[in-house]
Design an enzyme around this catalytic site. Structure first.
Site, PDB file in Angstrom:
ATOM      1  N   SER A  59      45.301  21.927  -4.118  1.00 36.42           N
ATOM      2  CA  SER A  59      44.708  23.259  -4.356  1.00 36.42           C
ATOM      3  C   SER A  59      44.417  24.039  -3.082  1.00 36.42           C
ATOM      4  O   SER A  59      43.994  25.196  -3.160  1.00 36.42           O
ATOM      5  CB  SER A  59      43.424  23.118  -5.184  1.00 36.42           C
ATOM      6  OG  SER A  59      43.739  23.016  -6.554  1.00 36.42           O
ATOM      7  N   LYS A  62      45.853  27.475  -2.805  1.00 38.50           N
ATOM      8  CA  LYS A  62      45.202  28.701  -3.257  1.00 38.50           C
ATOM      9  C   LYS A  62      44.676  29.546  -2.100  1.00 38.50           C
ATOM     10  O   LYS A  62      44.288  30.708  -2.306  1.00 38.50           O
ATOM     11  CB  LYS A  62      44.073  28.363  -4.228  1.00 38.50           C
ATOM     12  CG  LYS A  62      44.570  27.707  -5.523  1.00 38.50           C
ATOM     13  CD  LYS A  62      43.429  27.435  -6.479  1.00 38.50           C
ATOM     14  CE  LYS A  62      43.921  26.840  -7.796  1.00 38.50           C
ATOM     15  NZ  LYS A  62      43.978  25.381  -7.783  1.00 38.50           N
ATOM     16  N   SER A 119      38.312  26.534  -8.727  1.00 40.57           N
ATOM     17  CA  SER A 119      39.682  26.101  -8.443  1.00 40.57           C
ATOM     18  C   SER A 119      40.535  26.175  -9.703  1.00 40.57           C
ATOM     19  O   SER A 119      41.417  25.341  -9.937  1.00 40.57           O
ATOM     20  CB  SER A 119      39.711  24.678  -7.866  1.00 40.57           C
ATOM     21  OG  SER A 119      40.928  24.442  -7.190  1.00 40.57           O
ATOM     22  N   LYS A 224      37.911  25.658   1.016  1.00 41.43           N
ATOM     23  CA  LYS A 224      38.601  25.230  -0.204  1.00 41.43           C
ATOM     24  C   LYS A 224      38.838  23.728  -0.237  1.00 41.43           C
ATOM     25  O   LYS A 224      39.180  23.122   0.775  1.00 41.43           O
ATOM     26  CB  LYS A 224      39.960  25.950  -0.300  1.00 41.43           C
ATOM     27  CG  LYS A 224      40.644  25.779  -1.641  1.00 41.43           C
ATOM     28  CD  LYS A 224      39.955  26.590  -2.711  1.00 41.43           C
ATOM     29  CE  LYS A 224      40.471  26.238  -4.115  1.00 41.43           C
ATOM     30  NZ  LYS A 224      40.049  24.911  -4.587  1.00 41.43           N
TER      31      LYS A 224
END
Length: 385
Positions: A59, A62, A119, A224
């Site tokens: 992720s 992202k 997320s 993140k």
């Protein structure tokens, strides 16, 4: 597709010198497959392991998805209050979720929060479709932007980070992307500091940011997490701390392939703290501050102010700031005209015999060419010299 700010452009120049520096502090032992610590204020990589090894970013993908979305907001292709539909594809995307469904029309700002805080893969797909029409076209935009940022070892096949052997990046390029994201979109970067969020009507149990460093360290404000079986537990973390000589000094850590959530949090905290305590930042010049004012010939002004559009900062081992020296390399004589922003000289930053980095110096103001008699007079004076 802008050029790198001077601080980030210096990374390649500074990194090799700093890692080989005789006085460089030893980084702590880190339980991860790969990691990196960057001082964003100076643009220097302070330490790392397997920084250029290809990895699946999970992720952390992202971060680029958000970059392209923020760029679309800046270009006014979408607005924060605009609502987007939730397609069947978005609704059925596996993995972490915001828990939106096709009956909903969701504001862009809520989708951004769902993508960043929760997320949510469903939110990420909805944003991609809203910006580019299709996920596939959005992935093309991601890869185009990676090329524009100089991320030569990054390739995206999706917008959410679901496993794919062809979907790869590196610790170094994640750090560069993160720094650019925060520098280019400071207002939008605030979403990464949100600790809790959920969209009305979705599960209350799904409201907590997975980056639990936000709850532990008040100076941490992003960025993140990521996790898949192939990637392990990953985290790009960043903090901004104030020092007497530099407010808001920012450090980023990239940690890839930890064995658990607690490990990625603990190891990232360790790296951030080491970056701040083992290294000092020295601000040499403010943005727009004249570094030198050399003589100009054949111009309507007799002097040319040279400086940088961004602050000139260097990271050095703690306690060695007094050893930093600078020297300027430039043509001589300087003959007008010069345009504002034109690169004229280079500031070399040294510590002892070692060059830590080089920063281009630009004309802070333009200098027009003088008239015929002024040019002739200066030409005679130069000939006499």
């Amino acid at each position: 597709m802008t050029r790198l700010p001077h601080a980030l452009a210096a990374i390649a120049l500074c990194a090799a010198a700093l890692t080989a520096h005789a006085q460089s502090p030893q980084p702590p032992e880190v339980a991860a497959k790969a990691y990196l610590v960057m001082d964003v204020s100076s643009g220097q990589i302070l330490a790392g392991k397997d920084m250029d090894a290809p990895v699946e970013p999970a992720s952390l993908t992202k971060l680029m998805t958000a970059y392209v979305v923020f760029d679309a907001l800046r270009a006014k292709k979408i607005t924060l209050t605009q609502t987007l539909p939730v397609s069947e594809r978005a609704w059925k995307t596996p993995g972490s979720r915001m828990y939106i469904d096709p009956k909903m029309q969701v504001p862009v700002e809520d989708l951004i929060k769902g993508m960043i805080v929760q997320s949510g893969n469903d939110a990420t797909v909805a944003l991609a479709e809203g910006v580019a029409g299709t996920v596939e076209r959005f992935v093309e935009l991601m890869n185009d932007q990676a090329k524009a940022l100089g991320l030569k070892n990054t390739h995206y096949t999706n917008v959410d980070g679901l496993p794919d052997p062809a979907h790869v990046t590196t610790a170094r390029e994640l750090a560069l992307l993160s720094a650019r994201l925060m520098q280019e979109f400071p207002e939008d970067a605030k979403y990464y500091a949100i600790k809790k969020y959920r969209y009305p009507g979705t599960p209350a149990s799904n409201d907590t940011n997975r980056n639990t460093l936000l709850f532990r360290d008040p100076t941490v404000d992003g960025l993140k997490t990521g996790h898949t079986k192939a990637a392990g537990y990953c985290l790009v973390a960043t903090a901004a701390r104030d020092f007497p000589n530099l407010k808001g000094r920012r450090v980023v850590s990239v940690l890839l392939g930890a064995t658990s959530d607690s490990a990625r949090i603990n190891e990232s905290q360790k790296l951030l703290n080491w970056g701040y305590t083992a290294w000092d930042d020295v601000k040499l010049f403010d943005a727009g501050q004249p570094v030198a004012t050399p003589r100009v010939w054949k111009g309507k002004a007799s002097e040319l102010k040279l400086g940088s559009a961004t602050p000139i900062v260097v990271s050095v081992p703690a306690g060695t700031a007094a050893q930093v020296k600078t020297e300027i390399a430039r043509p001589d004589p300087l003959i007008a005209p010069f345009k504002k922003g034109q690169t004229v000289a280079t500031l070399k930053i040294k510590q002892g015999d070692q060059t830590l980095g080089e920063v281009p110096l630009v004309a802070l103001d333009g200098v027009e060419e003088s008239g015929f008699f002024g040019r002739a007079w200066d030409a005679m004076r130069l000939w006499i010299q």
